[in-house]
Design a protein around this motif. Structure first.
Motif, short mmCIF file in Angstrom:
data_model
loop_
_atom_site.label_atom_id
_atom_site.label_comp_id
_atom_site.label_asym_id
_atom_site.label_seq_id
_atom_site.Cartn_x
_atom_site.Cartn_y
_atom_site.Cartn_z
N ALA A 182 0.85 -1.18 0.00
CA ALA A 182 0.00 0.00 0.00
C ALA A 182 0.89 1.23 0.00
N ARG A 183 0.46 2.26 -0.72
CA ARG A 183 1.21 3.52 -0.79
C ARG A 183 0.27 4.68 -0.58
N LEU A 184 0.78 5.72 0.05
CA LEU A 184 0.11 7.00 0.14
C LEU A 184 1.09 8.02 -0.40
N TYR A 185 0.64 8.94 -1.24
CA TYR A 185 1.57 9.86 -1.87
C TYR A 185 0.93 11.22 -2.13
N ASP A 186 1.77 12.21 -2.27
CA ASP A 186 1.34 13.57 -2.55
C ASP A 186 0.97 13.69 -4.03
N VAL A 187 -0.15 14.33 -4.30
CA VAL A 187 -0.56 14.57 -5.69
C VAL A 187 -0.35 16.04 -6.06
N GLY A 188 0.59 16.68 -5.36
CA GLY A 188 0.94 18.07 -5.66
C GLY A 188 0.14 19.10 -4.89
N LYS A 189 -0.60 18.66 -3.88
CA LYS A 189 -1.43 19.60 -3.12
C LYS A 189 -0.96 19.82 -1.70
N ALA A 190 -0.07 18.99 -1.20
CA ALA A 190 0.42 19.15 0.18
C ALA A 190 1.51 20.22 0.22
N VAL A 191 1.35 21.15 1.14
CA VAL A 191 2.37 22.19 1.30
C VAL A 191 3.18 21.98 2.57
#
Length: 86
Positions: free
Chosen positions: A65-74
């Motif tokens: 399982a992976r969780l990743y940033d889609v360019g919205k986390a600052v």
């Protein structure tokens, strides 16, 4: 993160919590391979708290399982994933 499955059935990956419940992140479910990496099979690039991915498991093996940033986390985001599997 990798995890072992011990038989056939359904695996469920849930984004149980995110520190900012309005955050959008990506999460995926895949197979863990010999190169110690996760090969994505199913993904959701717009996951929010409570999002679910499910898949059929056809035998014994290693999934991931992976969780990743889609360019919205600052800033860094605290989260919890829950995996239920055979």
């Amino acid at each position: 993160f990798p995890f072992n499955v011990s038989g056939v059935g359904t695996v469920y990956l849930t984004l149980t919590s995110v520190a900012d419940s309005s955050s959008t992140v990506g999460m995926s479910l895949g197979t863990w391979n010999a190169n110690a990496s996760c090969s994505t099979i199913l993904s959701n690039d717009a996951a929010v708290q409570g999002s679910l991915i499910s898949a059929a498991v056809t035998g014994v093996g290693q999934l991931c399982a992976r969780l990743y940033d889609v360019g919205k986390a600052v800033t860094p985001v605290d989260y919890q994933l829950t995996v239920v599997h055979p």
